[in-house]
Enzyme design. Structure first.
Site, PDB file in Angstrom:
ATOM      1  N   LYS A   1     -10.219   0.446  -1.411  1.00 38.08           N
ATOM      2  CA  LYS A   1     -10.030   0.104   0.003  1.00 38.08           C
ATOM      3  C   LYS A   1     -10.397   1.287   0.886  1.00 38.08           C
ATOM      4  O   LYS A   1      -9.889   2.395   0.705  1.00 38.08           O
ATOM      5  CB  LYS A   1      -8.580  -0.322   0.255  1.00 38.08           C
ATOM      6  CG  LYS A   1      -8.280  -0.653   1.725  1.00 38.08           C
ATOM      7  CD  LYS A   1      -6.869  -1.206   1.880  1.00 38.08           C
ATOM      8  CE  LYS A   1      -6.481  -1.364   3.342  1.00 38.08           C
ATOM      9  NZ  LYS A   1      -5.122  -1.933   3.505  1.00 38.08           N
TER      10      LYS A   1
ATOM     11  N   ASP B   1       0.864  -1.186   0.000  1.00 40.67           N
ATOM     12  CA  ASP B   1       0.000   0.000   0.000  1.00 40.67           C
ATOM     13  C   ASP B   1       0.896   1.229   0.000  1.00 40.67           C
ATOM     14  O   ASP B   1       1.525   1.539   1.013  1.00 40.67           O
ATOM     15  CB  ASP B   1      -0.892   0.008   1.246  1.00 40.67           C
ATOM     16  CG  ASP B   1      -1.941  -1.100   1.247  1.00 40.67           C
ATOM     17  OD1 ASP B   1      -1.824  -2.035   0.425  1.00 40.67           O
ATOM     18  OD2 ASP B   1      -2.861  -1.038   2.080  1.00 40.67           O
TER      19      ASP B   1
ATOM     20  N   LYS C   1      -6.946   3.522  -2.376  1.00 39.01           N
ATOM     21  CA  LYS C   1      -7.211   3.423  -0.937  1.00 39.01           C
ATOM     22  C   LYS C   1      -7.379   4.827  -0.378  1.00 39.01           C
ATOM     23  O   LYS C   1      -6.656   5.747  -0.776  1.00 39.01           O
ATOM     24  CB  LYS C   1      -6.051   2.676  -0.273  1.00 39.01           C
ATOM     25  CG  LYS C   1      -6.081   2.633   1.249  1.00 39.01           C
ATOM     26  CD  LYS C   1      -4.879   1.824   1.775  1.00 39.01           C
ATOM     27  CE  LYS C   1      -4.725   1.950   3.276  1.00 39.01           C
ATOM     28  NZ  LYS C   1      -3.579   1.187   3.804  1.00 39.01           N
TER      29      LYS C   1
END
Length: 220
Positions: free
Chosen positions: A181, A89, A152
């Site tokens: 996300k 990430d 995300k």
């Protein structure tokens, strides 16, 4: 829908001890969460314990500010994958996005995508709390152009976390085939399900056990 399989069980606090990380790993195995999301220094530690399970190892790159150089982010991703990470990430360069340096932002993401190609999923943290809606859309477009697997919302270290409206906007921008996300501020099943209804395909939270057991947890 198996809610547990949509959760990245997370511990990213700088003061996280080995015992605290071990607790997250043990809970992830017990509840069969999709992954543990941990700082890079713990990747090998987690990977060894999760090798024979369905729980993936997720880590963070350029975290939490996103202000490292692209070369450092790419190296950090490669190193994490070598140590056993299945997902990375990464944080975008937020200042560059706000400066409309779009080629730079795209290349920054691309470097991590290239480092991870065929080895790990890439999620791009856009830090929604710091962006206008127009900037959120642009960040999602750049992540998609660069070949990332997910966008995300948040690091959990800025001024706010995931919001339903942001998830909806991100899903509308990236279309049906890219992951979204929701991370930061999801504390219970009701909040998690609201994010999923808005288009989230993964939930990042330190409160995974509370989410799947019907309680409300405190934390990231």
């Amino acid at each position: 829908m198996e809610l547990n399989r949509m959760i990245d069980h997370t511990i990213l606090k700088p003061e996280a001890t080995e015992a605290a990380v071990q607790k997250i790993i043990d809970e992830a195995k017990e509840y069969n969460f999709f992954s543990v999301c941990i700082n890079p220094c713990w990747v090998a530690f987690a990977s060894e314990q999760l090798a024979d399970t369905d729980v993936a190892v997720c880590t963070v790159i350029g975290f939490p500010l996103g202000a490292n150089t692209p070369e450092v982010k790419a190296y950090e991703a490669a190193d994490a994958i070598k140590n056993g990470a299945n997902e990375v990430d990464m944080v975008i360069n937020i200042g560059a996005l706000k400066s409309q340096q779009y080629d730079y932002v795209r290349q920054d993401i691309q470097g991590v995508v290239d480092a991870a190609k065929g080895k790990a999923l890439v999620k791009v943290i856009i830090e929604t709390a710091l962006l206008t809606d127009e900037e959120k859309v642009k960040a999602c477009e750049l992540a998609k152009e660069a070949g990332a697997d997910f966008v995300k919302t948040s690091t959990g270290f800025s001024t706010g976390g995931a919001k339903v409206a942001d998830i909806r906007l991100m899903r509308e921008t990236v279309g049906p085939d890219m992951g979204v996300k929701a991370s930061g501020g999801v504390h219970n099943a009701e909040e998690a399900l609201a994010m999923i209804e808005a288009g989230a395909t993964r939930i990042g939270a330190s409160t995974g056990v509370a989410i799947v057991s019907g309680a409300t947890g405190e934390g990231y």
